[in-house]
Write an enzyme that holds these catalytic residues in place. Structure first.
Site, PDB file in Angstrom:
ATOM      1  CE  LYS A  79     -21.601  40.401  -9.771  1.00 54.33           C
ATOM      2  NZ  LYS A  79     -20.383  41.086  -9.285  1.00 54.33           N
ATOM      3  CB  SER A 154     -18.616  38.234  -7.156  1.00 52.85           C
ATOM      4  OG  SER A 154     -18.791  39.555  -7.615  1.00 52.85           O
ATOM      5  CB  SER A 178     -16.347  41.240  -8.567  1.00 50.12           C
ATOM      6  OG  SER A 178     -16.254  40.640  -7.308  1.00 50.12           O
TER       7      SER A 178
END
Lengths: 483, 100
Positions: A79, A154, A178
């Protein structure tokens, strides 16, 4: 079996034995990325050259008879709010466009030391604020299972990269869901570990009392292996627990002596298709011999309100560092104050501004006690009600997300988007571990994940239940192009 | 708490505190949206939590110290390379005190 269908455990074993070279593994995944990431948009940056270089290095070490590590030759997607020295990291924000971090996150060091190969930086909602990856300042990520749906967020890019077979494992961060929510929406396994179990050194902070790094994988055992690699104390993170450890215990799936609580309050906002799959998962747990009963935890109803005061408050403080002085975008004004204001106005997107505004408000004079202070007290309430539930149950379960993957633009009202996290937020507020395991298909055959919640540092029993669910399910999400 | 009465002037003040040079259109949007979010948050207002202590952090950790010894840190050149403007190994910013 095709290389891209293999899991981390299988790849590491094949690379160590010489059955596969790390280069073959990396090349297979890179060609899958080349072919399909134009449609998905999982990656902000693909590190093809570095990955190939690193794969050759591993193959050379193998022929030299060296020890390769638990994740030998396993590609990992990262990420883009976790830093790797010299590789552009933006948090999917314009304010960090072009920024190359001068250091590497501890989790990435640990993964690399066990032979994993970073293959790219994945898309996210800007600064991890969102539940659909639509808030990326660059482009939205599409759900590989059905390209006209969001992947969740997210960590949408990380979830999509695993679901797309671009990487067998990925790393994400979870502040209010997330990791778990996009895992559920994309049909992969996603784990939020106990707060303090995994070092956050090198994770660009959103809400420091809630953020935790964790893995995505195609199987429960792969996720467990990755967690065992990244867990452990780190002197560079003052919130890292000195005592917490996690040991990978493969194949443990006997749940016949376990008591499993179904959180009543987490069923109320859930759509019927998701409830249907969730109820099947409860039957499966019963068939495995577990005692499954409903439990009431009334305080979780207040989790959303508490979270949307605490997280923005912490974010408004954490994001003060983006001021156009030491890194990132600067828009020069007449004086320093104007420079701050203009740089931040130009660099941040709407959701980030909204949360900074909300947090600044919640912390401002006259509202601190009524808003932020009260939210922190609700947090105590949630912690103590969980403690009471865990005196009767070993783990708790709920649906991970109230719905299957939704369409782009469907939740343009901020509050309706925030509702996506209603089942995942309480674990962050309590600092407890929780994970999502794909179990079945809901509306349009889209993936539905089951959330398993456990007391602090009880990852082992959580994974046991996850393995039982995985074993009882025949559901396997496939990328749209694989049908 | 008067969360429902948030005015555009209040939004403007918060934007100043947060150092966000918002446009007028953003001020209007955020005034409405903040009011809606704070309205939802009102459900915790009804709770009587006078006897409940706040949880600031999930772990019982405070004031973590390390021994005071010289350690390797990040490379200065690499840090400065990423700054918008530098001079003499320092970050350069617009003048913050005095007049020319």
């Amino acid at each position: 079996m095709e290389i891209i269908e293999l899991g981390a455990v299988e790849i590491a074993k094949a690379v160590k034995s010489g059955e596969l070279s790390a280069l073959e593994v990396v090349s297979a995944h890179l060609s899958e990325i080349n072919e399909h990431d134009g449609d998905v948009g999982a990656f902000l940056l693909v590190m093809a050259d570095r990955a190939i270089e690193r794969a050759k290095e591993i193959d050379k070490r193998r022929s030299g008879g060296e020890e390769l590590g638990a994740l030998a030759g396993v590609p990992v997607a990262l990420k883009d709010n976790i830093v790797l020295q010299g590789v552009e990291t933006t948090c999917a924000s314009k304010i960090l466009s072009g920024w190359e971090p001068p250091y590497t996150a501890t989790v990435i060091e640990k993964l690399i030391s066990q032979g994993a190969i970073p293959i790219g930086k994945t898309n996210l909602d800007e600064f991890a604020m969102g539940s659909s990856t639509e808030n990326s300042a660059y482009f939205p990520t599409r759900n590989p299972v059905k390209l006209d749906r969001v992947p969740g967020g997210s960590s949408g890019g990380s979830a999509a990269s695993v679901a797309s077979r671009f990487a067998p494992i990925a790393i994400g961060s979870d502040t209010g869901g997330s990791i778990r929510q996009p895992a559920s929406l994309c049909g992969v396994v996603g784990v939020k570990p106990t707060y303090g179990l995994v070092s956050r050194y090198g994770l660009i902070a959103f809400a420091s009392s809630l953020d935790q790094i964790g893995p995505f994988a195609k199987s429960v055992d792969d996720a467990s292996l990755v967690l065992s690699v990244i867990a452990g104390h780190d002197g560079m993170d003052s919130t890292s627990s000195r005592t917490a450890t996690y040991e990978h215990a493969p194949n443990e799936s006997d749940i016949s002596s376990l008591r499993i609580g179904v959180i009543q309050e987490m069923m109320s906002d859930v759509s019927n298709d998701v409830l249907g799959v969730f109820n099947q998962s409860l039957d499966a747990l019963r068939s495995c011999g577990a005692k499954v009963e409903t439990v009431s935890i009334p305080a979780v109803r207040y989790g959303l309100s508490s979270y949307y005061l605490i997280a923005p408050a912490e974010a408004s403080s954490n994001l003060a560092r983006f001021d156009g002085v030491r890194y990132g975008l600067r828009v020069t004004g007449a004086d320093m104050n104007e420079t701050y204001g203009l740089s931040r106005e130009a660099g941040f997107g709407p959701e980030v501004k909204r949360r900074i505004m909300l947090g600044t408000y919640a912390l401002s004079a006259g509202y601190y006690d009524a808003l932020y202070g009260k939210a922190q007290k609700v947090r105590t309430l949630i912690v103590s009600e969980f403690a009471r539930a865990y005196s009767d149950f070993d783990v708790l379960v709920s649906p991970t997300s109230p719905t299957v993957a939704f369409g782009f633009g469907d939740k343009s009202d901020p509050l309706s988007m925030y509702m996506s996290d209603v089942c995942t937020i309480p674990s962050n507020l309590a600092g407890h571990p929780a994970m999502s395991v794909p179990f079945g298909g809901g509306a349009d055959g889209l993936p539905v994940g089951v959330q398993i919640l456990a007391p602090a540092l009880s990852e082992r029993v959580m994974f046991q239940v996850a393995r039982a669910l995985e074993g009882a399910s025949t559901y396997m999400a496939k990328p749209q192009w694989a049908h | 708490m008067s969360a429902d009465k948030i005015s555009s002037n209040e939004t403007r003040h918060i934007a100043h505190l947060a150092r966000l040079a918002l446009s007028e259109a953003e001020i209007e949007d955020f005034t409405g949206q903040l009011a809606a979010i704070l309205e939802h948050a009102k459900d915790i207002e009804s709770l009587n939590l006078d006897d409940v202590a706040p949880t600031r952090h999930a772990l019982p950790i405070k004031n973590v110290m390390r021994s005071d010894e010289v350690r390797k840190s990040v490379n200065r050149e690499e840090v400065l390379r990423m700054a918008p403007e530098t001079q003499a190994n320092m970050f350069l910013v617009p003048k913050i005190i005095g007049e020319d």
